[in-house]
Design an enzyme around this catalytic site. Structure first.
Site, PDB file in Angstrom:
ATOM      1  N   CYS A  11       0.599  -1.113   0.330  1.00 53.34           N
ATOM      2  CA  CYS A  11      -0.145  -0.242  -0.303  1.00 53.34           C
ATOM      3  C   CYS A  11       1.268   1.020   0.077  1.00 53.34           C
ATOM      4  CB  CYS A  11      -1.528  -0.135   1.180  1.00 53.34           C
ATOM      5  SG  CYS A  11      -0.764  -0.014   2.577  1.00 53.34           S
ATOM      6  N   CYS A  85      -2.178   0.854  -3.839  1.00 52.13           N
ATOM      7  CA  CYS A  85      -0.746   1.676  -4.154  1.00 52.13           C
ATOM      8  C   CYS A  85      -0.745   2.515  -5.950  1.00 52.13           C
ATOM      9  CB  CYS A  85       0.844   0.390  -4.186  1.00 52.13           C
ATOM     10  SG  CYS A  85       0.931  -0.373  -5.430  1.00 52.13           S
ATOM     11  N   CYS A  89       3.721  -0.755  -8.722  1.00 50.39           N
ATOM     12  CA  CYS A  89       4.068  -1.723  -8.029  1.00 50.39           C
ATOM     13  C   CYS A  89       4.236  -1.920  -9.445  1.00 50.39           C
ATOM     14  CB  CYS A  89       3.494  -2.514  -7.636  1.00 50.39           C
ATOM     15  SG  CYS A  89       3.761  -4.072  -7.318  1.00 50.39           S
TER      16      CYS A  89
END
Length: 136
Positions: A11, A85, A89
Site C-alpha cells: 500500500c 498503490c 508497483c
C-alpha cells in the site's frame, strides 16, 4: 511457486492496510507462507489505530516498521497484493497480482479501522485457504 509460497502486501504508506494484512497472514499461516509488506511512499511509523485494532484480535504489529517497495521484494514474491498503490508497483511476468480495494485507515480512529481490519481478515483467510488448502 516454491514449497513455501511468498506473499507481498503493498500500500502507499505501508503503515495500515498492508501491515494488518501481513499480521493476519503471519498469524493464520503459522509460518508456512513467507510474508512481506512494503509501501510506495512509506510512512515513518505504523498507524497507531491499525496497531490498536490488531491488538483487539490478539495480533501484535507494534514491532513492524514501514518499508520501501523495491523491485527485488516484488521479484522475490509469488503473490503481490496491492491496496491502493496505483502504478508504483512494478509488474513482472509469472507473478500473481491482486488489487484489494480497501478504505485507507490513515488519519482515522480505531472505530473506523475495525471494519477495514475485518475485511482484510476475510480476504487473508480466503488467500490462506487457496494457497494452503490442506490447512483449512
Amino acid at each position: 511457486m516454491s514449497d513455501k509460497p511468498s506473499v507481498l502486501f503493498v500500500c502507499v504508506h505501508n503503515a495500515g492496510r498492508s501491515q494488518m494484512a501481513a499480521g493476519f497472514l503471519t498469524a493464520l499461516s503459522d509460518g508456512v507462507i513467507e510474508v512481506r509488506s512494503a509501501g510506495s511512499l512509506p510512512a515513518h511509523q505504523v498507524n497507531p489505530a491499525a496497531v490498536a485494532a490488531m491488538a483487539e484480535v490478539g495480533i501484535d504489529i507494534t514491532a513492524q516498521v514501514p518499508k520501501v517497495l523495491t523491485t527485488e521484494v516484488v521479484q522475490a514474491s509469488d503473490v503481490v497484493i496491492t491496496m491502493g498503490c496505483g502504478d508504483a508497483c512494478p509488474i513482472f511476468p509469472g507473478k500473481r497480482y491482486e488489487d484489494w480495494e480497501l478504505d485507507d485507515p490513515a488519519g482515522q480512529g480505531v472505530e473506523a479501522v475495525r471494519p477495514i481490519r475485518d475485511d482484510i481478515r476475510r480476504r487473508v483467510e480466503a488467500l490462506v485457504a487457496e494457497l494452503l488448502p490442506a490447512k483449512v
